[in-house]
Design an enzyme around this catalytic site. Structure first.
Site, PDB file in Angstrom:
ATOM      1  N   LYS A  88      -7.932   3.012  -0.081  1.00 58.03           N
ATOM      2  CA  LYS A  88      -7.458   1.684  -0.481  1.00 58.03           C
ATOM      3  C   LYS A  88      -8.644   0.749  -0.650  1.00 58.03           C
ATOM      4  CE  LYS A  88      -4.146  -1.918   0.983  1.00 58.03           C
ATOM      5  NZ  LYS A  88      -3.193  -2.328   2.050  1.00 58.03           N
ATOM      6  N   SER A 163       1.372  -3.848   0.488  1.00 58.69           N
ATOM      7  CA  SER A 163       0.291  -4.075  -0.457  1.00 58.69           C
ATOM      8  C   SER A 163      -0.399  -2.800  -0.922  1.00 58.69           C
ATOM      9  CB  SER A 163      -0.754  -4.996   0.181  1.00 58.69           C
ATOM     10  OG  SER A 163      -1.357  -4.355   1.317  1.00 58.69           O
ATOM     11  N   SER A 187       2.528  -2.434   5.036  1.00 61.63           N
ATOM     12  CA  SER A 187       1.867  -2.116   3.767  1.00 61.63           C
ATOM     13  C   SER A 187       1.521  -0.649   3.569  1.00 61.63           C
ATOM     14  CB  SER A 187       0.589  -2.953   3.616  1.00 61.63           C
ATOM     15  OG  SER A 187       0.926  -4.315   3.488  1.00 61.63           O
TER      16      SER A 187
END
Length: 524
Positions: A88, A163, A187
């Protein structure tokens, strides 16, 4: 029998690792198959902001060389050596841009690696690149990225959660077998639910946060993203453990989570249904799959009880005061002076205050600005006790509710998200509706307890289109092994004809090129 590239990318990480150790495939072949997959479909999915083909292939070639030489070097390789992974883009990675999905950090190159990245590189997992996210992890749909939204491989007109939608979509689209995410209010788990993947939020402090760009420091937690519970457990074993560079890191050894993931015995396990995390606001198809999961667990020998956690009703409100307050403090460092983007004012004197104002106006997106303003307001002298102070009291009550619940049950269960993936743009103009996506995942972050989302089947609520539903397990702090045990057992129970849910992901049309050129160019 030769395994084709299309077949290679659809193996689990554990299967890939076994084939690598047996010499049936090479790490270069495996890595190249994933890079080819990224090139073929990421123009549509937009899971990656940066692809690091050269570095990934170099790492893979090194693994192949060590294995070919045999001896102690090959024996010392980590079990996952040669299995590719995505990271990420909130986790700093030396030699690759780290943008946090924001124009504020476009092209920024970290001078150091996050601890989890150090561990991945030491174990020789080829890093395929950096994945898309809501800007500074602020969002539940990955529509708030400065580099465009990520799309759900099940239906490219829908969101992949957030997210960390980029990591979940990359794993679901077979662009990577493993990925790293961060979970501040869900997330990792909520994207896992809507993409049919597995996402784990470890106990707070059990995986180092050093090198994760902070949004809310008391809530953020790095964790694994995978297609199976066993794969998530294997990655968790690699990245977990004490880190002296992280002051919140727990000084404990990492258990063998993968052994618990393979333990499908449920007799005597007490599973608590959280009264507050079901019913009104949850789609009928989500509740139907949830009830089916409960019945499967009960039939396999688990004891199902209901637990009452009354403070959970206030978790969403408390979270959206604590998180913006911490975010407003953490994001104060992006001032246009020290690093990152700098925008000069068009008119007037060139002062630090004016440079800061122009930089933040241009560098931050609307959702980030909204949360900074909310957090600054909640921390202001006249409102601190009424808002932030009260939210922290609710946090304590939630922790006590968890303690009481775990006296009655070994693990807790709920739907991971109240709905399946919704269409892109459906909630962009309604922040409150967007925030409700985290209603079931937020309590775990407020209390610091571990949680996992495992695929629970498909919902056919909307136009008879099958979309994934996630089932969440929660356990006491430091008892992450329990969530792997329960999730692994449910995963086994719900597989029909030995076909896992992720094997049913629709075929994606191939597109020309990847969707990461703007970020790559910014790094040069």
């Amino acid at each position: 029998m030769t395994t084709t590239p299309a077949e290679l990318v659809r193996l689990t990480a554990a299967q890939m690792a076994a084939k690598l150790r047996a010499g049936e495939i090479t790490a270069v072949e495996l890595t190249q198959a994933h890079l080819d997959r990224i090139a073929a479909v990421d123009g549509t999915i937009n899971a990656f902001l940066h692809v690091s083909a050269e570095e990934a292939l170099e790492t893979a070639a090194e693994v192949d060389k060590i294995r070919a030489a045999g001896g102690t070097g090959a024996q010392a390789l980590h079990p996952l050596a040669g299995v590719p992974i995505a990271v990420k883009d909130l986790i700093v990675t030396k030699g690759q841009p780290t943008t946090a999905g924001s124009k504020m950090l476009q092209g920024w190159m970290s001078p150091y690696d996050a601890t989890v990245v150090e561990k991945i590189r030491a174990a020789k997992l080829p890093i395929l690149g950096k994945t898309n996210l809501d800007e500074f992890a602020m969002g539940s749909s990955t529509e708030h990225s400065a580099y465009g939204p990520t799309r759900n491989p099940w239906d490219t007109g829908r969101i992949p959660g957030g997210s960390g939608g980029g990591s979940a979509a990359a794993v679901a689209a077979f662009e990577a077998p493993l990925a790293l995410g961060t979970d501040t209010g869900g997330s990792i788990r909520q994207p896992g639910a809507v993409t049919g993947t597995v996402g784990t939020k470890p106990t707070y402090g059990s995986v180092s946060r050093y090198g994760a760009i902070a949004m809310a420091s008391s809530l953020d937690q790095i964790g694994p993203v995978a297609r199976t519970v066993e794969d998530a457990a294997l990655l968790h074993e690699l990245i977990g453990g004490h880190d002296p560079k992280d002051s919140t890191s727990l000084p404990e050894e990492v258990p063998a989570f993968s052994e618990h993931a393979r333990n499908h015995q449920l007799t005597g396990l007490r599973i608590g249904i959280i009264k507050q995390l079901q019913g009104e606001g949850y789609q009928a198809g989500v509740l139907a799959r949830f009830q089916e999961a409960l019945e499967a667990l009960r039939s396999a020998g688990a004891e199902i009880v209901e637990v009452d956690c009354p403070s959970f009703d206030y978790a969403l409100g408390a979270y959206y005061l604590i998180m913006p307050s911490e975010a407003s403090s953490n994001l104060a460092r992006y001032d246009g002076v020290r690093y990152g983007t700098r925008v000069l004012p068009e008119e007037g004197p060139l002062t630090i205050e004016r440079v800061m104002g122009a930089t933040r106006a241009a560098g931050f997106g609307e959702e980030v600005k909204r949360r900074i303003i909310l957090g600054t307001y909640a921390l202001s002298a006249g409102y601190y006790d009424a808002y932030y102070g009260s939210a922290q009291k609710i946090r304590t009550l939630i922790q006590r509710d968890f303690e009481a619940a775990f006296e009655q049950a070994d693990v807790l269960i709920s739907p991971t998200a109240p709905t399946v993936a919704f269409p892109l743009g459906a909630k962009l103009d309604d922040p409150l509706a967007m925030y409700l996506n985290d209603i079931a995942t937020i309590p775990a972050n407020l209390a610091g307890v571990p949680g996992i989302s495992v695929p629970g089947g498909l919902s056919y609520d909307e136009n008879e289109q099958g979309l994934p539903v996630g089932i969440q397990f929660l356990a006491p702090a430091r008892e992450d092994a329990r969530v792997y045990h329960a999730a692994g057992a449910l995963e086994k129970l719900l597989q029909t004809d030995a076909e896992p849910l992720w094997a049913q992901i629709p075929e994606l049309a191939e597109t020309a090129g990847a969707a990461s050129s703007s970020v790559v160019e910014g790094a040069n």
